[in-house]
Design an enzyme around this catalytic site. Structure first.
Site, PDB file in Angstrom:
ATOM      1  N   ALA A 176      49.934 -33.757  73.065  1.00 28.82           N
ATOM      2  CA  ALA A 176      50.801 -32.594  73.544  1.00 28.82           C
ATOM      3  C   ALA A 176      49.874 -31.734  74.495  1.00 28.82           C
ATOM      4  O   ALA A 176      48.494 -31.858  74.219  1.00 28.82           O
ATOM      5  CB  ALA A 176      51.402 -31.858  72.617  1.00 28.82           C
ATOM      6  N   HIS A 177      50.389 -30.629  74.948  1.00 26.79           N
ATOM      7  CA  HIS A 177      49.314 -29.774  75.828  1.00 26.79           C
ATOM      8  C   HIS A 177      48.332 -29.042  74.938  1.00 26.79           C
ATOM      9  O   HIS A 177      48.364 -28.891  73.782  1.00 26.79           O
ATOM     10  CB  HIS A 177      50.437 -28.811  76.677  1.00 26.79           C
ATOM     11  CG  HIS A 177      50.899 -27.853  75.787  1.00 26.79           C
ATOM     12  ND1 HIS A 177      52.038 -27.019  76.351  1.00 26.79           N
ATOM     13  CD2 HIS A 177      51.016 -27.912  74.345  1.00 26.79           C
ATOM     14  CE1 HIS A 177      52.606 -26.350  75.147  1.00 26.79           C
ATOM     15  NE2 HIS A 177      51.905 -26.844  74.047  1.00 26.79           N
ATOM     16  N   ASN A 178      47.053 -28.915  75.676  1.00 27.37           N
ATOM     17  CA  ASN A 178      46.104 -28.144  75.217  1.00 27.37           C
ATOM     18  C   ASN A 178      45.162 -28.791  74.228  1.00 27.37           C
ATOM     19  O   ASN A 178      44.404 -28.285  73.455  1.00 27.37           O
ATOM     20  CB  ASN A 178      46.170 -26.911  74.782  1.00 27.37           C
ATOM     21  CG  ASN A 178      47.159 -25.814  75.593  1.00 27.37           C
ATOM     22  OD1 ASN A 178      47.049 -25.833  76.746  1.00 27.37           O
ATOM     23  ND2 ASN A 178      48.275 -25.223  75.341  1.00 27.37           N
ATOM     24  N   GLN A 215      53.556 -24.831  83.070  1.00 28.84           N
ATOM     25  CA  GLN A 215      52.226 -25.404  82.705  1.00 28.84           C
ATOM     26  C   GLN A 215      51.496 -25.692  83.813  1.00 28.84           C
ATOM     27  O   GLN A 215      51.705 -26.521  84.725  1.00 28.84           O
ATOM     28  CB  GLN A 215      52.743 -26.802  82.053  1.00 28.84           C
ATOM     29  CG  GLN A 215      53.719 -26.870  80.722  1.00 28.84           C
ATOM     30  CD  GLN A 215      53.052 -26.147  79.596  1.00 28.84           C
ATOM     31  OE1 GLN A 215      52.075 -26.623  78.813  1.00 28.84           O
ATOM     32  NE2 GLN A 215      53.833 -24.939  79.266  1.00 28.84           N
TER      33      GLN A 215
END
Length: 341
Positions: free
Chosen positions: A238-240, A197
């Site tokens: 969460a990511h993005n 990440q």
């Protein structure tokens, strides 16, 4: 602190109906049984009778509240007026540390404005920029190459991982973690292999983030929180993810990776949104809604799986009738001679 109703009305630009010389020593909501020297608040006309039956000396009320003998202070916004009054009577200003505590560790390459407050055991990494009037409480950890704008407040033990970009007037409460690794894995040869990440988190101006909330950095690029959004305690983003402007995200909401929201989206407690879903502008997701597909703008969604509120209400109504329906079906089968096995 002793004041009069007239004094209190002056603090909130209110209109006194009744005795302005009534002594007021405290402010207390109706549920706490206010006494004759205390002022309370009536947020809805339905509670006027409760105020009149109470021992409270006076009440903050709406401009349209009817008069019937007790002292009142009429204002345009009773809730905000009462908050201001409570602060006057009961909230002592916290002693504010100014400067940099001797136990703080600041990398020599970091740029720190002169008028900041940096508490005990704060660490600030290489290449960071800390803007004017920022307040970093005890135990904050700011990773390498982070940027904080003006008037940022980080509560005790907040963690900003490397590369976080924080706008102006952002507040992040205790123990929140911004920019940790996203939860990304590929299954290769029977094993879960971590996908690095390498992105970061960007938080725009005037955002507030509650305690123990986590916002993961992007796999690539940035996870973004839009201007003016307010995020409650115990939220997972969460990511993005890409949140729009002025979202309201209530406690224990969980957003999976790459969720996109429009502006003025509201999510009540325990909402869960599946990865890559898009939530349109001004949509409202009710408590415990489970969202598995895109939601158009201006929708109200309930249930799991989430459906439009009107449809979900019909489903709930039908579910309540299931025992009765099942009983009727058994009776019909009995009359027709059909086995109920």
């Amino acid at each position: 602190m002793i004041s009069t109703v007239g004094d209190v009305a002056g603090w909130v630009q209110g209109e006194v109906v009744g005795d302005p010389s009534q002594i007021i020593r405290a402010a207390r909501p109706l549920s706490d049984s206010p006494q004759a020297d205390e002022i309370t608040v009536v947020l809805d006309d339905r509670f006027l009778s409760q105020f009149h039956a109470s021992r409270a000396g006076a009440a903050i009320v709406d401009m349209s509240a009817a008069v019937n003998g007790k002292t009142m202070v009429r204002v345009k916004d009773p809730l905000m007026a009462f908050v201001s009054i409570v602060k006057r009577f009961h909230v002592l200003p916290s002693p504010e540390f100014r400067g940099i505590h001797p136990t703080a560790i600041i990398h020599p390459s970091a740029t720190v404005a002169e008028d900041v407050s940096i508490g005990a055991y704060v660490t600030i990494g290489e290449g960071c920029v800390i803007g004017p009037r920022c307040r970093l409480n005890n135990g904050v950890m700011v990773g390498h190459h982070c940027s904080l704008g003006e008037d940022v407040q980080l509560g005790p033990n907040v963690v900003l991982y490397d590369g976080c970009v924080i706008g102006n007037r952002v507040t992040i409460l205790a123990n929140s973690v911004i920019g940790a690794d996203g939860f990304g894995y590929r299954t290769i040869a029977g094993k879960h292999v971590k996908i690095p990440q390498v992105g970061h988190v960007e938080i725009a101006d005037d955002v507030e983030i509650g305690a123990c909330t986590t916002i993961d950095r992007a796999t690539f690029g940035a996870t973004r929180i839009g201007t003016g959004s307010k995020i409650d305690n115990l939220v997972m983003i969460a990511h993005n993810c890409q949140l729009g402007r002025h979202n309201l995200i209530v406690g224990q909401v969980g957003l999976a990776g790459s969720v996109v929201t429009g502006d003025y989206v509201v999510m009540a407690g325990h909402v869960g949104v599946a990865d890559h879903c898009k939530i349109g502008d001004r949509s409202m997701l009710g408590a415990k809604a489970g969202v598995h597909k895109d939601v158009p703008p201006d929708q109200k969604m309930l249930g799991a799986p989430a459906t439009p509120a009107a449809e979900q209400m019909r489903i709930m109504s039908s579910l309540e009738k299931l025992p009765e329906i099942r009983k009727d079906i058994r009776e019909i089968k009995k009359q027709l001679g059909i086995s109920d096995s």
